[in-house]
Write a protein that holds these residues in place. Structure first.
Motif, PDB file in Angstrom:
ATOM      1  N   ILE A   1       0.873  -1.169   0.000  1.00 26.31           N
ATOM      2  CA  ILE A   1       0.000   0.000   0.000  1.00 26.31           C
ATOM      3  C   ILE A   1       0.912   1.221   0.000  1.00 26.31           C
ATOM      4  N   PRO A   2       1.122   1.834  -1.170  1.00 26.43           N
ATOM      5  CA  PRO A   2       2.066   2.959  -1.239  1.00 26.43           C
ATOM      6  C   PRO A   2       1.643   4.091  -0.313  1.00 26.43           C
TER       7      PRO A   2
ATOM      8  N   GLY B   1      -4.530   2.924  -2.802  1.00 29.22           N
ATOM      9  CA  GLY B   1      -4.447   1.819  -3.746  1.00 29.22           C
ATOM     10  C   GLY B   1      -3.493   0.731  -3.260  1.00 29.22           C
ATOM     11  N   ILE B   2      -3.364  -0.301  -4.070  1.00 29.27           N
ATOM     12  CA  ILE B   2      -2.461  -1.421  -3.797  1.00 29.27           C
ATOM     13  C   ILE B   2      -1.630  -1.653  -5.052  1.00 29.27           C
ATOM     14  N   GLU B   3      -0.326  -1.830  -4.891  1.00 25.43           N
ATOM     15  CA  GLU B   3       0.557  -2.024  -6.028  1.00 25.43           C
ATOM     16  C   GLU B   3       1.360  -3.317  -5.854  1.00 25.43           C
ATOM     17  N   PRO B   4       1.517  -4.120  -6.932  1.00 25.15           N
ATOM     18  CA  PRO B   4       2.354  -5.317  -6.860  1.00 25.15           C
ATOM     19  C   PRO B   4       3.813  -4.957  -7.150  1.00 25.15           C
TER      20      PRO B   4
ATOM     21  N   ASN C   1       7.907   0.409   7.642  1.00 29.87           N
ATOM     22  CA  ASN C   1       6.530   0.706   8.042  1.00 29.87           C
ATOM     23  C   ASN C   1       5.554   0.650   6.874  1.00 29.87           C
ATOM     24  N   LEU C   2       6.027   0.310   5.676  1.00 33.59           N
ATOM     25  CA  LEU C   2       5.123   0.197   4.539  1.00 33.59           C
ATOM     26  C   LEU C   2       4.264  -1.057   4.705  1.00 33.59           C
TER      27      LEU C   2
END
Length: 265
Positions: free
Chosen positions: A153-154, A192-195, A209-210
């Motif tokens: 989760i950026p 958003g969510i990034e792969p 902490n990401l």
């Protein structure tokens, strides 16, 4: 870019890391370097000691979930362990707090990792005072969308350490504190969510902490990642209860290596 003393991040890359919580470098390791790491896997994965944590189902162990790989274990890991970019990001000398392998075998034996911040365990269990720690994810295999890549989760690291956590129900032999679902849903809706995907030899630098996790790998192919956990020497852990393979007690700063050291083993 290489893991040697000549590597320098640009100001733009440093700003991007601060903004998103990660940097992704495709092709950072060449073919020979990747093969050196792959060659080290069978010996580590065949170990039967407490440092190798295996997947569990109703029938028992079905595959390796996590296998610590500190420098004392593998010369190939030792050669991958220098990280000038991490020194830049942490503005300090660094040591290896942990190094571990998650092979994520195919056909579902590579189980999921629920949403979490890595810093949770290091703060609660190891006495790491500040989140001045970076996870370098070294792709030993291709990490594609089919192989259950890391999902992040950026910008979630900008919320700092989130204390709404509980020890994962299946955390036997390791400490994984999963986040509550409402927090994850809210931050995913906002950011958003990034792969994190790329070919073998790709390296991701990830803020501790990401928020991240991964799903079961139901593809037929392995998705092995080597994780090198760099902590700032000025942030050395104060609690030594956990064994060496979970909390390394040698705080000696890492030294620069020759660019060919990994391929040479």
């Amino acid at each position: 870019m290489r893991y040697d003393v000549t590597v320098r991040l640009s100001e733009d890359q440093i700003r991007r890391y601060a903004e998103t919580g990660y940097l992704l470098f495709e092709g950072l390791l060449d073919t020979a370097e990747v093969e050196a790491l792959r060659a080290a896997l069978p010996e580590v994965m065949s170990r039967t000691g407490p440092e190798v944590i295996r997947e569990q189902d109703g029938a028992g162990a079905v595959g390796v979930r996590d296998a610590p790989l500190l420098r004392t274990v593998s010369p190939a890991v030792a050669a991958a362990a220098d990280a000038e970019p991490v020194r830049q990001l942490l503005t300090d000398e660094v040591y290896l707090h942990q190094s571990r392998l998650n092979p994520k075998e195919g056909f579902g034996s590579g189980a999921r990792w629920d949403w979490h911040q890595d810093y949770s365990a290091w703060q609660r269990v190891d006495g790491m005072e500040r989140p001045d720690c970076i996870m370098a994810s070294v792709f030993i295999d291709d990490c594609t969308v089919e192989r259950s890549p890391l999902l992040v989760i950026p910008r979630s690291h900008r919320h700092g350490f989130i204390d709404s956590i509980e020890l994962h129900r299946d955390a036997k032999g390791y400490s994984l504190y999963e986040l509550d679902r409402d927090t994850v849903a809210r931050l995913a809706d906002e950011n958003g969510i990034e792969p994190l995907i790329g070919g073998a030899g790709t390296v991701a630098l990830v803020d501790c902490n990401l928020i991240h996790g991964s799903a079961n790998n139901i593809s037929p192919w392995r998705r092995a990642i080597l994780y090198l956990i760099y902590n700032a020497c000025g942030n050395a852990c104060t609690n030594g209860d956990r064994p060496w393979f979970q909390n390394h007690r040698d705080f000696t700063p890492l030294q620069a290596i020759e660019d060919t050291a990994l391929a040479e083993g």
